[in-house]
Design an enzyme around this catalytic site. Structure first.
Site, PDB file in Angstrom:
ATOM      1  CD1 TRP A 174       2.177  -2.371  31.775  1.00 52.51           C
ATOM      2  CD2 TRP A 174       1.945  -1.180  33.657  1.00 52.51           C
ATOM      3  NE1 TRP A 174       3.280  -2.607  32.569  1.00 52.51           N
ATOM      4  CE2 TRP A 174       3.167  -1.890  33.721  1.00 52.51           C
ATOM      5  CE3 TRP A 174       1.577  -0.362  34.736  1.00 52.51           C
ATOM      6  CZ2 TRP A 174       4.025  -1.804  34.826  1.00 52.51           C
ATOM      7  CZ3 TRP A 174       2.430  -0.273  35.831  1.00 52.51           C
ATOM      8  CH2 TRP A 174       3.648  -0.991  35.863  1.00 52.51           C
TER       9      TRP A 174
ATOM     10  CE  LYS B  17       8.012  -2.090  33.071  1.00 49.10           C
ATOM     11  NZ  LYS B  17       7.660  -0.943  33.891  1.00 49.10           N
TER      12      LYS B  17
ATOM     13  CG  HIS C 117       2.278   4.665  26.939  1.00 46.40           C
ATOM     14  ND1 HIS C 117       2.208   4.032  28.162  1.00 46.40           N
ATOM     15  CD2 HIS C 117       1.050   5.208  26.716  1.00 46.40           C
ATOM     16  CE1 HIS C 117       0.983   4.185  28.644  1.00 46.40           C
ATOM     17  NE2 HIS C 117       0.264   4.880  27.796  1.00 46.40           N
TER      18      HIS C 117
ATOM     19  CG  ASP D 203       8.827   5.911  32.102  1.00 43.83           C
ATOM     20  OD1 ASP D 203       8.274   5.964  30.993  1.00 43.83           O
ATOM     21  OD2 ASP D 203       8.768   4.900  32.836  1.00 43.83           O
TER      22      ASP D 203
ATOM     23  CG  HIS E 125       7.309  -0.914  28.368  1.00 48.80           C
ATOM     24  ND1 HIS E 125       6.005  -1.064  28.771  1.00 48.80           N
ATOM     25  CD2 HIS E 125       7.841   0.002  29.202  1.00 48.80           C
ATOM     26  CE1 HIS E 125       5.761  -0.262  29.775  1.00 48.80           C
ATOM     27  NE2 HIS E 125       6.854   0.407  30.062  1.00 48.80           N
TER      28      HIS E 125
ATOM     29  CG  ASP F 275       4.112   6.260  30.436  1.00 50.06           C
ATOM     30  OD1 ASP F 275       4.089   6.926  31.486  1.00 50.06           O
ATOM     31  OD2 ASP F 275       4.117   5.002  30.421  1.00 50.06           O
TER      32      ASP F 275
ATOM     33  CG  ASP G 160       6.222   2.680  27.390  1.00 49.54           C
ATOM     34  OD1 ASP G 160       7.416   2.925  27.124  1.00 49.54           O
ATOM     35  OD2 ASP G 160       5.623   3.190  28.354  1.00 49.54           O
TER      36      ASP G 160
ATOM     37  CG  ASP H  71      10.329   1.484  31.252  1.00 47.83           C
ATOM     38  OD1 ASP H  71      10.168   2.416  30.452  1.00 47.83           O
ATOM     39  OD2 ASP H  71       9.399   0.967  31.912  1.00 47.83           O
TER      40      ASP H  71
ATOM     41  CD  GLU I  11       2.229   0.519  28.743  1.00 44.64           C
ATOM     42  OE1 GLU I  11       1.299   0.843  29.521  1.00 44.64           O
ATOM     43  OE2 GLU I  11       3.275   1.172  28.635  1.00 44.64           O
TER      44      GLU I  11
HETATM   45  C1  RNT Z   1       4.783   1.279  33.164  1.00 49.82           C
HETATM   46  C2  RNT Z   1       3.944   1.621  31.999  1.00 49.82           C
HETATM   47  C3  RNT Z   1       2.676   2.367  32.288  1.00 49.82           C
HETATM   48  C4  RNT Z   1       2.829   3.456  33.322  1.00 49.82           C
HETATM   49  C5  RNT Z   1       1.642   4.374  33.476  1.00 49.82           C
HETATM   50  C6  RNT Z   1       1.743   5.228  34.686  1.00 49.82           C
HETATM   51  O1  RNT Z   1       6.007   0.779  32.837  1.00 49.82           O
HETATM   52  O2  RNT Z   1       4.702   2.322  31.051  1.00 49.82           O
HETATM   53  O3  RNT Z   1       2.156   2.860  31.118  1.00 49.82           O
HETATM   54  O4  RNT Z   1       3.956   4.238  33.062  1.00 49.82           O
HETATM   55  O5  RNT Z   1       0.497   3.641  33.436  1.00 49.82           O
HETATM   56 ZN    ZN Z   2       3.680   3.148  29.354  1.00 48.19          ZN
END
Ligand code: RNT
Ligand code: ZN
Length: 414
Positions: free
Chosen positions: A181, A224, A282, A292, A258, A322, A255, A290, A222
């Site tokens: 990523w 985004k 993720h 988290d 994302h 994640d 993810d 986003d 990945e």
């Molecule tokens: C960031 C991505 C990525 C990170 C990690 C720490 O938006 O989701 O996966 O969160 O690599």
């Molecule tokens: Zn991620």
């Protein structure tokens, strides 16, 4: 008849085998992200977190050394049933006293302590190059950087990471998922959208010149949609990453934080599985952005789990968590997120998918709706308790008392 037998019969009457569900859950490993334990800081630099991702909160007790992080992970794992993997980022390299290697010069030996940790617990390891929190990522551009020396530096980092991922797989005997990523993007509407993406593709091509065994190392990309400070343009967009992995036979990684807010990964999974041998996820919880947040046992997490199970491809979906929450006890954050992902999987495993698919195909949408709503009152919690008991972990909120004790005895003294 004990309460589990009662539940077992209730499920059996609806065509669901609770024993098979418990077994499948025991065998389903989730990759637990080391970075929840220290707010994505790592051990290889004093740089703050960069790359458009953010932790908020300053709850006491953050792990600041490898020993602390590993002890915290052990505490969390002792409260989570089943066998899992640990997801390590390159910035978690562990150096000897006085030793240092920059990201382009990382070697397997800098991760020997992670291998030791995993092997002693019979666990697998996953890996991530760290394209952020580094002076050479300060401009916000890594593999897409127009400065050739910086771009090459990050290509070398990626190659080093492939070697480390191979080492993880060989040492543990368990394939290593290596996820790429990059944070690259622009705050402003760019004059050139093509250039950065072309350079990212070129950098990936160069990185992949590093030899590796595809059965040992599963390289993911990945996507985004945006990051903080890079709101207008993201180099590694959904279309870029999907086209690239398709062309190179890599693994797509989605993810669920994302995408645009009404897009759901649960709906994307079947489309991806039809065209890929493996798909990686993720699992996170975005709140308005986003963000988290810690994974909850919420509708979308359950729907993702349902898709994984109903597809019949459970073994082809690599699930990693994640999230990074620094506002609550970090060990508790892991336990809550991991247990919730497992709860969602169990719920999916306890669902008569074949029967409901049949109703859909017969266009009996009335029954499909009515039965699936009634099913929500089935005694899922009894099977969850049975699973936890068999795994030797607390079946209810008692785990929290253990984390509080650990906080009082260990975390609060840091
Ligand atoms: C960031 C991505 C990525 C990170 C990690 C720490 O938006 O989701 O996966 O969160 O690599
Ligand atoms: Zn991620």
């Amino acid at each position: 008849m004990n309460v589990y037998q009662w539940a077992q019969e209730k499920y059996a009457a609806r065509g669901v085998d609770t024993e098979a569900a418990i077994k499948a859950l025991q065998d389903f490993s989730i990759s637990m992200h080391c970075w929840q334990g220290d707010d994505v800081i790592g051990f290889d630099s004093k740089q703050g977190l960069s790359g458009g991702i953010q932790t908020t909160g300053n709850y006491p007790g953050r792990a600041t050394t490898p020993a602390e992080l590993m002890a915290d992970m052990d505490k969390a794992l002792s409260l989570i049933g089943g066998k899992h993997k640990i997801n390590v980022h390159a910035c978690y390299a562990i150096f000897e006293e006085g030793e240092f290697a920059d990201r382009d010069a990382l070697e397997p030996k800098h991760f020997a302590k992670w291998v030791e940790y995993a092997k002693a617990r019979g666990m697998g390891l996953d890996f991530n190059p760290t394209f952020f929190s580094h002076p050479k990522a300060a401009s916000g551009l890594t593999l897409s950087n127009p400065d050739e020396s910086i771009r090459k530096f990050w290509v070398e980092h990626g190659k080093a990471c492939i070697r480390i991922a191979s080492y993880f797989a060989k040492e543990t005997g368990i394939p290593c998922v290596m996820n790429v990523w990059i944070p690259d993007g622009y705050k402003e509407v760019p004059a050139d959208r093509m250039g950065p993406r072309a350079r990212f593709a070129q950098s990936m091509d160069e990185m992949l010149e590093e030899p590796f065994d595809k059965n040992e190392v599963l390289i993911c990309l990945e996507s985004k949609v945006f990051g903080i400070g890079v709101e207008s343009y993201t180099v590694g967009s959904a279309e870029f990453t999907l086209n690239y992995v398709n062309q190179k036979g890599l693994v797509p990684l989605m993810d669920n934080g994302h995408y645009h807010p009404t897009e759901v990964v649960s709906d994307k999974l079947s489309a991806m599985l039809l065209f890929h041998k493996k798909v990686a996820l993720h699992v996170t919880r975005g709140v308005r952005w986003d963000s988290d947040h810690v994974v909850r046992f919420d509708d979308e997490t359950r729907e993702i789990a349902k898709e994984i199970v109903a597809s019949g491809r459970m073994n082809d979906v690599a699930v990693a968590l994640d999230f990074f929450d620094a506002s609550i006890n970090r060990v508790a954050a892991w336990v809550v997120g991991m247990r919730n992902m497992q709860r969602a999987m169990l719920s999916a495993l306890l669902t008569p998918h074949a029967d409901w698919k049949k109703l859909q195909d017969e266009a009996d949408f009335t029954s499909m709706l009515a039965l699936s709503e009634e099913f929500k009152s089935m005694p899922e919690c009894v099977v969850w308790e049975e699973f936890c008991n068999r795994c030797g972990v607390p079946a209810d909120e008692q785990w929290l008392a253990e984390v509080k004790k650990y906080e009082a005895e260990v975390l609060s003294k840091r």
